[in-house]
Design a protein around this motif. Structure first.
Motif: not given
Length: 218
Positions: A39-43, A69-85
């Motif tokens: 849901s929006a609040d859990s995300r 998955f993550w390099p090709f995704s467009d979700t609210p989580f994508t930036a953190a998953m791709n950018d953090i070491p």
């Protein structure tokens, strides 16, 4: 009184979704049940957790799935998953020149309704060239805890998470308890580990039925 070294030591946080009957994946690693109660609040809370992390750690199987998955995704989580070491724990290392592909994404049931983006070279490199930890698990984790930075976030997979539990390395459990009974699957708490009391820090219900709980060792 806490010493300065203890006070500044960064913690290891285990973040996992878990069914009401204690499984973190289906018998064959299925994860589709996780999205049914999202849901929006859990995300939003998950985005907050990811943004707080200083490094993502994972086992090799989770690494290959995430890299697909993550390099090709467009979700609210994508930036953190791709950018953090990222740090991958594998005594045998990872395949040289790993090329991310999308087969694991499809196998996990993650493609439905998901847009595909063209990743930048930097994003591809962040997944193709992670740091690889080959040494003793406890020694590697303790070394990471001594380094400066925000907390260490462990994603799994199941056997990697079980190893962290068994070694008593987890400083904080952040579990999303989903309103589902899987009946069978891969449990988080399995195999030999020492009994331990935990202290409840918070319990937050979300609109989709998920309850987010945070526990610390007592």
């Amino acid at each position: 009184m806490m010493t300065t070294s203890t006070a500044t030591k960064r913690k290891l946080v285990l973040k996992m979704s878990i069914s009401l009957d204690g499984f973190v994946a289906g018998p064959n690693g299925e994860l589709d049940w996780i999205f049914r109660s999202s849901s929006a609040d859990s995300r939003a809370q998950l985005v907050h957790t990811l943004d707080e992390a200083g490094v993502h750690i994972m086992g090799s199987r989770s690494y290959y799935d995430m890299a697909a998955f993550w390099p090709f995704s467009d979700t609210p989580f994508t930036a953190a998953m791709n950018d953090i070491p990222k740090i991958v724990f594998s005594r045998t290392g990872i395949k040289d020149g790993t090329q991310v592909d999308r087969t694991a994404e499809a196998d996990a049931g993650l493609t439905k309704g998901r847009p595909s983006v063209t990743p930048t070279a930097a994003v591809l490199k962040s997944w193709a060239e992670p740091t690889v930890a080959r040494g003793d698990l406890a020694e590697e984790i303790l070394r990471l805890k001594e380094q400066p930075g925000k907390f260490i976030l462990a994603h799994g997979g199941t056997r990697f998470a079980q190893s962290l539990v068994a070694a008593g390395l987890i400083d904080e459990y952040r579990l999303a308890i989903h309103p589902v009974l899987l009946g069978r699957g891969q449990p988080l708490f399995s195999g030999p580990y020492s009994p331990a009391d935990l202290r409840l820090i918070s319990a937050t219900p979300y609109s989709g039925g998920i309850v987010g709980v945070v526990y610390h060792p007592a």
